[in-house]
Design an enzyme around this catalytic site. Structure first.
Site, PDB file in Angstrom:
ATOM      1  N   ILE A 199     -10.275  11.229  14.944  1.00 34.50           N
ATOM      2  CA  ILE A 199     -10.134   9.872  15.400  1.00 34.50           C
ATOM      3  C   ILE A 199      -8.640   9.908  16.009  1.00 34.50           C
ATOM      4  CG2 ILE A 199     -11.472   8.545  13.603  1.00 34.50           C
ATOM      5  CD1 ILE A 199      -8.604   7.730  12.143  1.00 34.50           C
ATOM      6  N   ASP A 200      -8.040  10.802  15.791  1.00 33.26           N
ATOM      7  CA  ASP A 200      -6.462  10.874  16.125  1.00 33.26           C
ATOM      8  C   ASP A 200      -6.607  11.184  17.904  1.00 33.26           C
ATOM      9  OD1 ASP A 200      -5.678   9.899  13.846  1.00 33.26           O
ATOM     10  OD2 ASP A 200      -5.248  11.964  13.328  1.00 33.26           O
ATOM     11  N   GLN A 228     -10.775   2.386  10.281  1.00 35.75           N
ATOM     12  CA  GLN A 228     -11.173   2.828  11.653  1.00 35.75           C
ATOM     13  C   GLN A 228     -11.833   4.301  11.518  1.00 35.75           C
ATOM     14  OE1 GLN A 228      -6.695   2.753  13.628  1.00 35.75           O
ATOM     15  NE2 GLN A 228      -6.946   2.296  11.370  1.00 35.75           N
TER      16      GLN A 228
HETATM   17  O1  F6P Z   1      -6.293  12.655  11.056  1.00 34.35           O
HETATM   18  C1  F6P Z   1      -6.934  11.436  10.787  1.00 34.35           C
HETATM   19  C2  F6P Z   1      -6.231  10.436   9.936  1.00 34.35           C
HETATM   20  O2  F6P Z   1      -7.033   9.409   9.684  1.00 34.35           O
HETATM   21  C3  F6P Z   1      -4.805  10.019  10.516  1.00 34.35           C
HETATM   22  O3  F6P Z   1      -4.924   9.086  11.563  1.00 34.35           O
HETATM   23  C4  F6P Z   1      -4.181   9.652   9.312  1.00 34.35           C
HETATM   24  O4  F6P Z   1      -2.865   9.520   9.154  1.00 34.35           O
HETATM   25  C5  F6P Z   1      -4.608  10.579   8.191  1.00 34.35           C
HETATM   26  O5  F6P Z   1      -5.763  11.110   8.577  1.00 34.35           O
HETATM   27  C6  F6P Z   1      -4.959   9.925   6.877  1.00 34.35           C
HETATM   28  O6  F6P Z   1      -5.114  10.931   6.072  1.00 34.35           O
HETATM   29  P1  F6P Z   1      -5.840  11.059   4.525  1.00 34.35           P
HETATM   30  O7  F6P Z   1      -7.242  10.658   4.530  1.00 34.35           O
HETATM   31  O8  F6P Z   1      -5.323  12.195   4.001  1.00 34.35           O
HETATM   32  O9  F6P Z   1      -5.206   9.603   4.012  1.00 34.35           O
END
Ligand code: F6P
Length: 345
Positions: free
Chosen positions: A128-129, A277
């Site tokens: 998503i980033d 998101q």
């Molecule tokens: O890389 C995608 C993402 O959703 C980032 O936007 C966010 O910082 C991170 O992953 C969250 O990761 P986790 O699922 O390990 O909490």
């Protein structure tokens, strides 16, 4: 090719992963190549959790969020034992090639597994980033932006009714793509991104000016990794450690809101969009992009184009070397951010 193609999804999930897996399976079937789905990212290859994917097991998967294979943030390169088990399972299951669907971390591993350990790997970028270098967009991004935009639209009306500042914290890790796109689409009055350290004095000045001009409400979109400029740093070491923790980034929106209230006596509320998101149905755009990448990745396998990822360049799907994206991150295009700035204030 008589051997199997393995497919795995690693890192954080995102909408579109199932459409990519379906694309891989359906295109491989045309070549009569059987596909094995690997459970929970690299971990499944270490543990030997592989199972056949058929036309029927992937049927209708293009509209489902998450990943039917499961995912993990496992790094196979951390120990000799993991590497030995992968070597063992690669032979045991008769793999001829591996398609790795992942973001920066997973694809960087894939690059090393190809270059240093000789595995026949093709990558597919996802997140998503939208921070993977070498591709114009990653699937998952469009869905996340749509969800964030809808949230901003909804916050606008209540902000206006109550004369409030609405701070919206969005994901994005070390880049501000989601914040910038959703901010432009939703008409944000200010967007904070990691690429541009912010000054609280400037934020407060802008909000006050809006109030004086008869607009006593504002929408401030804050990317989760946004940081104060060193000239005006207001974070304690503990806050810094908690907010920018690599395992879980988040919390800067709350502090920005509190500081705004303190400094200019205006009511500020915070909405953290979080995992909303990332979950649920992908947009049509993400389904199509993921499907095209899945299909193209199999064609790369049949052509022996290993050590590369399928990527989007303009409107075409092309190949991009994994070693050129590995351990790098794609930051927000300054020209795009200048467009967003036209609407600030
Ligand atoms: O890389 C995608 C993402 O959703 C980032 O936007 C966010 O910082 C991170 O992953 C969250 O990761 P986790 O699922 O390990 O909490």
């Amino acid at each position: 090719m008589e051997k199997y193609i393995g497919v795995l999804t690693g890192g954080g999930d995102c909408p579109g992963l199932n459409a990519a897996i379906r694309g891989v399976v359906r295109r491989a079937l045309i070549e009569d190549i059987p596909v094995l789905g690997i459970r929970a990212g690299w971990q499944g290859l270490i543990d030997g959790r592989l199972e056949p994917l058929t036309r029927y097991s992937v049927a209708g998967m293009q509209y489902r969020g998450g990943t039917m294979l499961g995912t993990s943030r496992c790094n196979p390169l951390t120990g000799e034992e993991s590497l030995q088990r992968i070597q063992h399972n690669w032979r045991k299951f008769g793999l001829g090639a591996l398609i790795v669907v992942g973001g920066n971390g997973t694809l960087s591993c894939a690059s090393t597994m190809y270059a240093q350990h000789g595995y026949s790997i093709v990558g597919i970028p996802k997140t998503i980033d939208n921070d993977v270098p070498g591709t114009d967009y990653t699937f998952g991004f469009d869905t996340a932006v749509s969800i964030a935009t809808e949230a901003i639209d909804r916050l606008h009306t209540t902000a206006e009714a109550h004369h409030r500042v609405m701070v919206v914290e969005v994901m994005g890790r070390h880049s501000g793509w989601i914040a910038t796109f959703a901010g432009i689409a939703g008409g944000a009055d200010l967007i904070l991104i990691p690429e541009r350290p912010f000054r609280l004095s400037e934020i407060c000045e802008m909000l006050q000016k809006r109030r004086e001009e008869g607009r006593p409400f504002s929408i401030v979109v804050v990317a989760e990794d946004s940081r104060p400029h060193p000239d005006e740093d207001f974070l304690t070491p503990e806050q810094r450690k908690r907010i920018y923790h690599e395992e879980h980034i988040g919390g800067i929106g709350q502090l920005v809101a509190r500081k705004i209230e303190e400094r200019i006596n205006i009511s500020a509320r915070v909405t953290v969009l979080g995992y909303i998101q990332r979950g649920g149905t992908p947009t049509a755009y993400d389904r199509v992009l993921a499907t095209r990448l899945g299909v193209h990745a199999v064609e790369m396998v049949t052509r022996g184009q290993f050590g590369m990822m399928a990527s989007l360049s303009g409107t075409r799907i092309v190949e991009f070397p994994l070693d050129q994206m590995a351990n790098r991150s794609k930051t927000v295009d300054p020209e795009l951010f200048r467009t967003a700035e036209v609407f600030f204030g």
